[in-house]
Design a protein around this motif. Structure first.
Motif, mmCIF file in Angstrom:
data_model
loop_
_atom_site.group_PDB
_atom_site.id
_atom_site.type_symbol
_atom_site.label_atom_id
_atom_site.label_comp_id
_atom_site.label_asym_id
_atom_site.label_seq_id
_atom_site.Cartn_x
_atom_site.Cartn_y
_atom_site.Cartn_z
ATOM 1 N N MET A 62 57.932 34.366 39.374
ATOM 2 C CA MET A 62 57.771 34.612 37.857
ATOM 3 C C MET A 62 56.853 33.773 37.560
ATOM 4 O O MET A 62 56.062 34.197 36.507
ATOM 5 C CB MET A 62 59.151 34.387 37.459
ATOM 6 N N GLY A 66 53.208 35.109 35.749
ATOM 7 C CA GLY A 66 52.954 34.870 34.327
ATOM 8 C C GLY A 66 51.827 34.019 34.162
ATOM 9 O O GLY A 66 51.068 34.446 32.981
ATOM 10 N N ALA A 101 51.294 41.991 34.682
ATOM 11 C CA ALA A 101 52.440 42.106 33.635
ATOM 12 C C ALA A 101 53.404 42.839 34.490
ATOM 13 O O ALA A 101 54.615 42.406 34.404
ATOM 14 C CB ALA A 101 51.934 42.686 32.553
ATOM 15 N N TRP A 104 55.102 40.792 37.078
ATOM 16 C CA TRP A 104 55.984 39.863 36.317
ATOM 17 C C TRP A 104 57.191 40.327 35.863
ATOM 18 O O TRP A 104 58.289 39.549 36.215
ATOM 19 C CB TRP A 104 54.910 39.382 35.265
ATOM 20 N N LEU A 105 57.329 41.538 35.544
ATOM 21 C CA LEU A 105 58.525 41.855 34.923
ATOM 22 C C LEU A 105 59.603 42.373 35.995
ATOM 23 O O LEU A 105 60.697 42.021 36.070
ATOM 24 C CB LEU A 105 58.350 43.584 34.016
ATOM 25 N N VAL A 108 60.911 39.115 37.258
ATOM 26 C CA VAL A 108 62.087 38.612 36.309
ATOM 27 C C VAL A 108 63.301 39.200 36.553
ATOM 28 O O VAL A 108 64.261 38.613 36.508
ATOM 29 C CB VAL A 108 61.510 38.726 34.833
ATOM 30 N N THR A 152 58.933 39.812 28.649
ATOM 31 C CA THR A 152 57.945 40.219 29.394
ATOM 32 C C THR A 152 57.721 41.549 29.291
ATOM 33 O O THR A 152 56.419 42.231 29.651
ATOM 34 C CB THR A 152 58.421 39.954 30.971
ATOM 35 N N ALA A 178 51.841 36.615 25.985
ATOM 36 C CA ALA A 178 52.144 36.400 27.422
ATOM 37 C C ALA A 178 52.236 34.547 27.259
ATOM 38 O O ALA A 178 53.551 34.313 28.100
ATOM 39 C CB ALA A 178 50.886 36.319 28.115
ATOM 40 N N ALA A 181 56.289 34.434 26.454
ATOM 41 C CA ALA A 181 57.012 34.889 27.418
ATOM 42 C C ALA A 181 56.991 34.085 28.630
ATOM 43 O O ALA A 181 58.170 33.781 29.478
ATOM 44 C CB ALA A 181 56.703 36.171 28.296
ATOM 45 N N VAL A 182 55.953 33.237 28.836
ATOM 46 C CA VAL A 182 55.729 32.142 30.017
ATOM 47 C C VAL A 182 56.519 30.827 29.661
ATOM 48 O O VAL A 182 57.116 30.172 30.548
ATOM 49 C CB VAL A 182 54.518 32.018 30.565
#
Length: 344
Positions: A62, A66, A101, A104-105, A108, A152, A178, A181-182
């Protein structure tokens, strides 16, 4: 990375980034995460549980995704938008950001499933849907990860919108989303659990994570997408150099601050010499030492590159790739550190 180091990237005409370095950097980060888990377990004398390893590795993946999105967003901000040489790079950056992205989702969501399975002490295949919902909506750790998933998802929407209609979502909006979210996993995790100096811990770890993501991701994005375009590289490097200097200072300063704030309460009434010695022999302390050593080596590598840049005695772009690899090691150790009893 200093300005001298970054300007040195233009000194080697033969240097070019390795093929598909992102995959190697991601593998290095995940490998460092596993090594960090084993290091902490050996220091504490407690073998790591399979569920804990799965949670930590998913968190590392993750983080890597990110950081990639943040780095691509940083590069979009730094590129001269009026320069026609930047147009093809901007197109590739936007597409890569949308793909990263999305990945990334997905990571997560995997982290949420692994976290719920670890919380209920059962294999992922035996996890019931109602248990997953309960963990994600009623328990603090799950609520934090649910917030990460929502943040995310916003990043994914911004990245896709930039690909289709770039004028609708400015690059700074994508970067802000971003960064938010990170840092969310860190500020809703161990830092938020600190009762003493809670605000200092939360703000410190947020700045620490954001600065590291911009520094590592920005340099990686420049190496992959801009390094082969020397004219564009010369235009981007001075701006990134100033950003990198600020990020390096922020990472070092907030790292020391959050480490001091997060000292275990049991050491509060012990002489500082003994407290430091006891802390550094714990799993968390060992990880912190390894992460600090990685940061020192990164700084030394930048200094050596600057000293030799005038002579062009080494392939400087290759050395910058090694620097990002060391940064990936630090990110992996940080992911392992957040899952220890008193992570930073």
């Amino acid at each position: 990375m200093s300005q001298g180091t970054l300007m040195a990237l233009t000194a080697s005409g033969r240097a070019r980034p390795a093929l598909h370095p992102v995959g190697w950097w991601a593998a290095v980060a995940v490998g460092a995460t596993v090594a960090g888990i084993l290091l902490a377990a050996a220091a504490d004398g407690v073998p790591p549980a399979a569920s804990a390893v799965a949670v930590t590795v998913s968190r590392a993946a993750m983080v890597v995704a990110g950081v990639a999105v943040v780095g691509l967003a940083v590069l979009e901000v730094l590129l001269p938008h009026g320069d026609r040489r930047a147009a093809p790079v901007l197109a590739r950056t936007g597409e890569a950001a949308a793909v990263a992205a999305g990945a990334w989702l997905v990571t997560v969501l995997f982290a949420i499933v692994f976290g719920a399975a670890a919380a209920f002490a059962r294999p992922v295949t035996a996890l019931e849907p109602d248990e997953l919902v309960t963990w994600a909506t009623r328990l603090g750790a799950g609520q934090g990860m649910l917030l990460v998933a929502c943040a995310t998802a916003v990043v994914v929407a911004c990245a896709v919108a930039r690909v289709r209609r770039p004028e609708v979502v400015p690059p700074r909006v994508l970067l802000a989303a971003a960064l938010f979210a990170v840092i969310t996993p860190a500020v809703t995790g161990h830092a938020a659990a600190a009762h003493a100096f809670q605000v200092v811990a939360v703000v410190g770890v947020g700045v620490h994570v954001a600065a590291a993501a911009a520094w590592v991701g920005g340099l990686g994005a420049i190496l992959v997408l801009v390094a082969s375009r020397r004219g564009l590289l010369v235009a981007v490097l001075p701006r990134f150099s100033r950003l990198a200097a600020v990020c390096l200072f922020a990472v070092a300063a907030t790292g020391v601050l959050t480490a001091a704030v997060r000292l275990p309460p049991a050491l509060a009434h012990v002489r500082w010499e003994a407290a430091v010695q006891l802390y550094l022999t714990s799993g968390t302390g060992q990880l912190l030492l390894a992460k600090t050593a990685a940061l020192v080596v990164i700084g030394c590598l930048g200094w050596l590159t600057r000293c030799r840049m005038a002579r062009s005695r080494m392939p400087l772009l290759l050395w910058a790739g090694y620097e990002v690899a060391l940064m990936a090691v630090a990110l992996g150790l940080a992911a392992a550190l957040t899952q220890t009893g008193s992570g930073h």
